[in-house]
Design an enzyme around this catalytic site. Sequence first.
Site, PDB file in Angstrom:
ATOM      1  CB  SER A 142      -0.918   0.074   1.317  1.00  0.00           C
ATOM      2  OG  SER A 142      -1.420   1.114   1.275  1.00  0.00           O
ATOM      3  CE1 TYR A 155      -4.739  -1.707   4.871  1.00  0.00           C
ATOM      4  CE2 TYR A 155      -3.341   0.093   4.579  1.00  0.00           C
ATOM      5  CZ  TYR A 155      -4.291  -0.998   4.000  1.00  0.00           C
ATOM      6  OH  TYR A 155      -4.276  -1.222   2.558  1.00  0.00           O
TER       7      TYR A 155
HETATM    8  P1  NAD Z   1     -11.406  -6.134  -0.594  1.00  0.00           P
HETATM    9  O1  NAD Z   1     -11.953  -6.048   0.778  1.00  0.00           O
HETATM   10  O2  NAD Z   1     -12.211  -5.711  -1.814  1.00  0.00           O
HETATM   11  O3  NAD Z   1     -10.890  -7.718  -0.664  1.00  0.00           O
HETATM   12  C1  NAD Z   1     -10.311  -8.400   0.207  1.00  0.00           C
HETATM   13  C2  NAD Z   1     -10.087  -9.810  -0.235  1.00  0.00           C
HETATM   14  O4  NAD Z   1      -9.574 -10.472   0.962  1.00  0.00           O
HETATM   15  C3  NAD Z   1     -11.462 -10.637  -0.119  1.00  0.00           C
HETATM   16  O5  NAD Z   1     -11.331 -11.529  -1.190  1.00  0.00           O
HETATM   17  C4  NAD Z   1     -11.626 -11.072   1.171  1.00  0.00           C
HETATM   18  O6  NAD Z   1     -12.749 -12.050   1.260  1.00  0.00           O
HETATM   19  C5  NAD Z   1     -10.327 -11.532   1.534  1.00  0.00           C
HETATM   20  N1  NAD Z   1      -9.914 -11.669   2.799  1.00  0.00           N
HETATM   21  C6  NAD Z   1     -10.528 -11.023   3.927  1.00  0.00           C
HETATM   22  N2  NAD Z   1     -10.167 -11.507   5.228  1.00  0.00           N
HETATM   23  C7  NAD Z   1      -9.392 -12.834   4.989  1.00  0.00           C
HETATM   24  C8  NAD Z   1      -8.949 -14.007   5.698  1.00  0.00           C
HETATM   25  N3  NAD Z   1      -8.956 -13.771   7.027  1.00  0.00           N
HETATM   26  N4  NAD Z   1      -8.576 -14.860   4.970  1.00  0.00           N
HETATM   27  C9  NAD Z   1      -8.787 -14.900   3.720  1.00  0.00           C
HETATM   28  N5  NAD Z   1      -9.035 -13.990   2.952  1.00  0.00           N
HETATM   29  C10 NAD Z   1      -9.481 -12.657   3.575  1.00  0.00           C
HETATM   30  O7  NAD Z   1      -9.926  -5.407  -0.589  1.00  0.00           O
HETATM   31  P2  NAD Z   1      -9.056  -4.570  -1.413  1.00  0.00           P
HETATM   32  O8  NAD Z   1      -9.061  -3.220  -1.585  1.00  0.00           O
HETATM   33  O9  NAD Z   1      -9.184  -5.611  -2.890  1.00  0.00           O
HETATM   34  O10 NAD Z   1      -7.702  -4.872  -0.954  1.00  0.00           O
HETATM   35  C11 NAD Z   1      -6.687  -5.987  -1.217  1.00  0.00           C
HETATM   36  C12 NAD Z   1      -5.476  -5.538  -0.903  1.00  0.00           C
HETATM   37  O11 NAD Z   1      -4.797  -4.274  -1.429  1.00  0.00           O
HETATM   38  C13 NAD Z   1      -5.327  -5.406   0.673  1.00  0.00           C
HETATM   39  O12 NAD Z   1      -4.135  -6.095   1.028  1.00  0.00           O
HETATM   40  C14 NAD Z   1      -5.260  -3.958   0.814  1.00  0.00           C
HETATM   41  O13 NAD Z   1      -4.626  -3.679   2.205  1.00  0.00           O
HETATM   42  C15 NAD Z   1      -4.696  -3.567  -0.102  1.00  0.00           C
HETATM   43  N6  NAD Z   1      -4.882  -2.168  -0.720  1.00  0.00           N
HETATM   44  C16 NAD Z   1      -5.861  -1.585  -1.058  1.00  0.00           C
HETATM   45  C17 NAD Z   1      -6.159  -0.474  -1.235  1.00  0.00           C
HETATM   46  C18 NAD Z   1      -7.312   0.302  -1.677  1.00  0.00           C
HETATM   47  O14 NAD Z   1      -7.669   1.460  -1.806  1.00  0.00           O
HETATM   48  N7  NAD Z   1      -8.509  -0.739  -1.722  1.00  0.00           N
HETATM   49  C19 NAD Z   1      -4.896   0.449  -1.429  1.00  0.00           C
HETATM   50  C20 NAD Z   1      -3.620  -0.163  -1.123  1.00  0.00           C
HETATM   51  C21 NAD Z   1      -3.791  -1.388  -0.596  1.00  0.00           C
END
Ligand code: NAD
Length: 260
Positions: A142, A155
């Site tokens: 991130s 986080y």
């Molecule tokens: P999201 O909530 O859309 O998806 C998260 C995924 O992780 C889902 O498939 C969920 O089922 C799975 N998950 C959650 N807890 C879990 C567990 N205990 N075991 C197995 N699977 C689990 O989130 P996203 O925005 O796609 O985020 C994905 C990654 O990207 C994360 O690591 C997040 O920190 C990172 N990220 C997101 C953003 C953003 O703005 N969306 C920015 C930077 C980094």
Amino acid sequence: MLTGKTALVTGSTSGIGLAIARAMAAEGANVVLNGFGEKGAVRDLVAGIGATTAGEVVHLPADMAKPDEIAAMMAEAERRFGAVDILVNNAGIQFVSPVEDFPVDKWDAIIAINLNSAFHTIRAALPKMKAKGWGRIINTASAHALVASPFKSAYVAAKHGIAGLTKTVALETARAGITVNAICPAYVWTPLVERQIPDTAKARGLTEEQVKQDVILAAQPTKEFVTVEQVAALAVYLTGDQAKQITGALLPIDGGWTAA
Ligand code: NAD
């Protein structure tokens, strides 16, 4: 480009992970999906992505907070496909609160899912990658692996931890045909971002619309959300031969946020 390779993407039933899984499948890889979801919806995802690839698509539902379930998932992936060639550590959750009020169980869950799970998948995947002399580890970190924001102590701590893990494992595997990198997106419009808006509004005393415009996009000089497809394209690039000398890198995809 990825025919014959197997990609395991944690947290790939939604958001960024799902886009990465789709992109890896489109390149011909076998894909192991992981993440939560309603049974029928997950079955549809497996079938839908399966229809786009010459490879095989399966879903292994390990909870990434649980080391024993992670070990079983990695063993099952190796049993089915021989090895995990491309490991994408992507599962992640968020919780927003001032540090002195941060619920201890939320802290523990974020560190377990966003940081510790990557240690457990990496240690399981590396022996086969080393034996094959080829591997790609891509961690969805991130912008918060590079800079902090208030109210996100767990986080930010986990993502800075992922940055350190990425660099360390890259050094340990530098001569083994394996690259290890972290993608550092700023705000990507996914359910994870959508869900934190009400809590951020509460913590900062703002309306939800003010949070979107004045907090979230305030950090991004381009004033645009990153798309999941843009993140997935970078992940696919990192699997290619052109990216062979990119290792130990923390790669921002953040509309200029961390340049400021
Ligand atoms: P999201 O909530 O859309 O998806 C998260 C995924 O992780 C889902 O498939 C969920 O089922 C799975 N998950 C959650 N807890 C879990 C567990 N205990 N075991 C197995 N699977 C689990 O989130 P996203 O925005 O796609 O985020 C994905 C990654 O990207 C994360 O690591 C997040 O920190 C990172 N990220 C997101 C953003 C953003 O703005 N969306 C920015 C930077 C980094």
